[in-house]
Design a protein around this motif. Structure first.
Motif, PDB file in Angstrom:
ATOM      1  N   LEU A  61       3.333  28.315 -11.658  1.00 20.16           N
ATOM      2  CA  LEU A  61       2.355  27.479 -10.957  1.00 20.16           C
ATOM      3  C   LEU A  61       2.829  26.044 -10.782  1.00 20.16           C
ATOM      4  N   SER A  62       2.351  25.408  -9.702  1.00 22.94           N
ATOM      5  CA  SER A  62       2.556  23.983  -9.473  1.00 22.94           C
ATOM      6  C   SER A  62       1.217  23.375  -9.073  1.00 22.94           C
ATOM      7  N   ALA A  63       1.017  22.107  -9.409  1.00 19.91           N
ATOM      8  CA  ALA A  63      -0.227  21.420  -9.032  1.00 19.91           C
ATOM      9  C   ALA A  63       0.115  20.039  -8.479  1.00 19.91           C
ATOM     10  N   GLN A  64      -0.816  19.495  -7.688  1.00 18.26           N
ATOM     11  CA  GLN A  64      -0.621  18.151  -7.123  1.00 18.26           C
ATOM     12  C   GLN A  64      -1.968  17.479  -6.893  1.00 18.26           C
ATOM     13  N   TRP A  65      -1.998  16.172  -7.124  1.00 17.64           N
ATOM     14  CA  TRP A  65      -3.142  15.321  -6.757  1.00 17.64           C
ATOM     15  C   TRP A  65      -2.579  14.073  -6.098  1.00 17.64           C
ATOM     16  N   GLU A  66      -3.323  13.515  -5.139  1.00 21.62           N
ATOM     17  CA  GLU A  66      -2.810  12.349  -4.402  1.00 21.62           C
ATOM     18  C   GLU A  66      -3.928  11.371  -4.048  1.00 21.62           C
ATOM     19  N   HIS A  67      -3.618  10.083  -4.218  1.00 28.93           N
ATOM     20  CA  HIS A  67      -4.473   9.023  -3.687  1.00 28.93           C
ATOM     21  C   HIS A  67      -3.636   8.020  -2.898  1.00 28.93           C
ATOM     22  N   THR A  68      -4.306   7.338  -1.960  1.00 31.05           N
ATOM     23  CA  THR A  68      -3.752   6.184  -1.244  1.00 31.05           C
ATOM     24  C   THR A  68      -4.388   4.929  -1.819  1.00 31.05           C
ATOM     25  N   LEU A  69      -3.584   3.935  -2.167  1.00 29.87           N
ATOM     26  CA  LEU A  69      -4.096   2.726  -2.820  1.00 29.87           C
ATOM     27  C   LEU A  69      -3.303   1.499  -2.399  1.00 29.87           C
ATOM     28  N   MET A  70      -3.790   0.338  -2.798  1.00 32.17           N
ATOM     29  CA  MET A  70      -3.018  -0.888  -2.588  1.00 32.17           C
ATOM     30  C   MET A  70      -2.988  -1.720  -3.863  1.00 32.17           C
ATOM     31  N   VAL A  71      -1.999  -2.615  -3.933  1.00 28.54           N
ATOM     32  CA  VAL A  71      -1.898  -3.560  -5.043  1.00 28.54           C
ATOM     33  C   VAL A  71      -2.804  -4.742  -4.722  1.00 28.54           C
ATOM     34  N   THR A  72      -3.733  -5.056  -5.639  1.00 32.98           N
ATOM     35  CA  THR A  72      -4.617  -6.216  -5.466  1.00 32.98           C
ATOM     36  C   THR A  72      -4.170  -7.332  -6.421  1.00 32.98           C
ATOM     37  N   SER A 117       0.847  -1.193   0.000  1.00 29.38           N
ATOM     38  CA  SER A 117       0.000   0.000   0.000  1.00 29.38           C
ATOM     39  C   SER A 117       0.880   1.240   0.000  1.00 29.38           C
ATOM     40  N   PHE A 118       0.516   2.199  -0.852  1.00 29.70           N
ATOM     41  CA  PHE A 118       1.339   3.409  -1.000  1.00 29.70           C
ATOM     42  C   PHE A 118       0.505   4.518  -1.620  1.00 29.70           C
ATOM     43  N   THR A 119       1.095   5.713  -1.633  1.00 26.05           N
ATOM     44  CA  THR A 119       0.455   6.850  -2.296  1.00 26.05           C
ATOM     45  C   THR A 119       1.109   7.089  -3.643  1.00 26.05           C
ATOM     46  N   ILE A 120       0.342   7.715  -4.531  1.00 25.18           N
ATOM     47  CA  ILE A 120       0.881   8.298  -5.757  1.00 25.18           C
ATOM     48  C   ILE A 120       0.432   9.747  -5.727  1.00 25.18           C
ATOM     49  N   GLU A 121       1.366  10.691  -5.777  1.00 24.27           N
ATOM     50  CA  GLU A 121       1.047  12.094  -5.513  1.00 24.27           C
ATOM     51  C   GLU A 121       1.917  13.055  -6.321  1.00 24.27           C
ATOM     52  N   PRO A 122       1.827  12.990  -7.648  1.00 26.04           N
ATOM     53  CA  PRO A 122       2.707  13.812  -8.473  1.00 26.04           C
ATOM     54  C   PRO A 122       2.531  15.311  -8.236  1.00 26.04           C
ATOM     55  N   MET A 123       3.675  16.006  -8.156  1.00 27.72           N
ATOM     56  CA  MET A 123       3.729  17.470  -8.154  1.00 27.72           C
ATOM     57  C   MET A 123       4.286  17.886  -9.509  1.00 27.72           C
ATOM     58  N   ILE A 124       3.501  18.624 -10.274  1.00 27.13           N
ATOM     59  CA  ILE A 124       3.854  18.982 -11.644  1.00 27.13           C
ATOM     60  C   ILE A 124       3.911  20.508 -11.754  1.00 27.13           C
ATOM     61  N   ASN A 125       5.003  21.007 -12.355  1.00 26.03           N
ATOM     62  CA  ASN A 125       5.208  22.452 -12.475  1.00 26.03           C
ATOM     63  C   ASN A 125       4.918  22.937 -13.888  1.00 26.03           C
ATOM     64  N   ALA A 126       4.353  24.133 -13.988  1.00 24.72           N
ATOM     65  CA  ALA A 126       4.112  24.740 -15.302  1.00 24.72           C
ATOM     66  C   ALA A 126       5.428  25.156 -15.952  1.00 24.72           C
ATOM     67  N   GLY A 127       6.402  25.548 -15.139  1.00 22.73           N
ATOM     68  CA  GLY A 127       7.713  25.960 -15.646  1.00 22.73           C
ATOM     69  C   GLY A 127       8.765  24.915 -15.355  1.00 22.73           C
ATOM     70  N   LYS A 128       9.892  25.356 -14.803  1.00 23.65           N
ATOM     71  CA  LYS A 128      10.996  24.437 -14.531  1.00 23.65           C
ATOM     72  C   LYS A 128      10.728  23.633 -13.253  1.00 23.65           C
ATOM     73  N   ARG A 129      11.418  22.484 -13.137  1.00 21.92           N
ATOM     74  CA  ARG A 129      11.112  21.567 -12.036  1.00 21.92           C
ATOM     75  C   ARG A 129      11.720  21.998 -10.700  1.00 21.92           C
ATOM     76  N   GLN A 130      12.685  22.927 -10.726  1.00 19.12           N
ATOM     77  CA  GLN A 130      13.422  23.256  -9.498  1.00 19.12           C
ATOM     78  C   GLN A 130      12.525  23.923  -8.445  1.00 19.12           C
TER      79      GLN A 130
END
Ligand code: MF3
Ligand code: CO
Ligand code: CO
Length: 263
Positions: A236-247, A206-219
């Motif tokens: 700008l930066s954006a992020q979405w996150e879920h908690t899930l498990m491998v079935t 079980s783990f999260t996937i929570e990408p943080m994505i930037n409109a410009g450079k990644r730094q």
């Protein structure tokens, strides 16, 4: 230790924690309006988590190892160029067009549910909406890779490819994480990588996937408050996150909301 769901008790615990965390995001949406402060959002969520859900807000007083200041609030509120770990403040009033990530982690009967999404105060710019949409798609494309036998690098690659195909960049300094009875456990789930590399996924992880994505450079850089991560170029930066498990045949998302057409 790698976080694992070993039995029906763990599974029921993670489902309950995930449902509780997702319900906070469902509750707070109508409050995200121009004029509200991020501290007021924190207070509403804190009271809901404690009084209605009978849960503990995991961020409150979290960390503090190695001389770092413990996180002082119950949720993270990351506005516009804030990448993650924004600290709610009475002096941060949302204005029309602001994009905000609200990140909720609750502890229910010892199990953690960790989830975040983007909201807009008033009418958002075309760019903010596009970045948010692509970032949510990145999260879903990462989740779609999850099944026994897949590798962590498959997840990272799917996310990085979709972000970069859209001329956005992936933040490297933060990653998804194993989660169950421990908030931040192994494995580290990078949001970039090469297919066919990294840890092999097994049923029960079980783990999260929570990408943080930037409109410009990644730094990014961390502000003197020791928590707030911001984009160096102030884009700008954006992020979405879920908690899930491998079935056995794929994945189960513990923090899914009713509004989502996924999972
Ligand atoms: N919820 C964040 C995550 O996704 C962690 C927040 S830790 C805090 O892992 F201390 F900043 F709240
Ligand atoms: Co997390
Ligand atoms: Co989180």
């Amino acid at each position: 230790m790698t976080a694992r769901i070993n039995n029906e008790t763990d599974l029921a615990g993670m489902r309950a924690a995930g449902r509780a965390a997702s319900s906070v995001l469902e509750m707070i949406g109508e409050h995200v309006q121009p004029g509200i402060t991020t501290d007021e959002l924190n207070q509403i969520c804190h009271d809901y988590i404690v009084d209605e859900l009978d849960c503990i807000p995991a961020p409150l007083n979290y960390g503090g190892g190695g001389g770092q200041m413990p996180f002082p609030k119950s949720i993270c509120t990351s506005v516009n160029h804030v990448v993650c770990h924004g600290i709610p403040s009475p002096s941060k009033k949302l204005k029309n067009g602001d994009a905000i990530n609200i990140d909720i982690t609750v502890i229910k009967d010892g199990y953690h549910g960790d989830t975040s999404k983007m909201f807009f105060a008033g009418e958002a710019s075309v760019m903010a909406k596009r970045l948010s949409k692509i970032t949510q798609e990145c999260m879903y494309k990462g989740i779609e890779q999850v099944r026994p036998g897949a590798r962590l690098g498959d997840i990272g690659y799917a996310i990085q490819r979709h972000a970069e195909n859209n001329h956005f960049s992936v933040v490297r300094e933060f990653c998804g994480h194993g989660i169950a009875k421990v908030f931040h456990d192994d494995p580290q789930v990078l949001h970039y990588g090469r297919p066919g590399t990294g840890v092999v996924l097994e049923e029960g992880m079980s783990f999260t996937i929570e990408p943080m994505i930037n409109a410009g450079k990644r730094q990014i850089k961390i502000l003197p408050d020791q928590w707030t991560a911001v984009t160096k170029d102030h884009k700008l930066s954006a992020q979405w996150e879920h908690t899930l498990m491998v079935t056995a045949d794929g994945f189960e998302i513990f923090t899914l909301r009713a509004e989502e057409n996924f999972g």
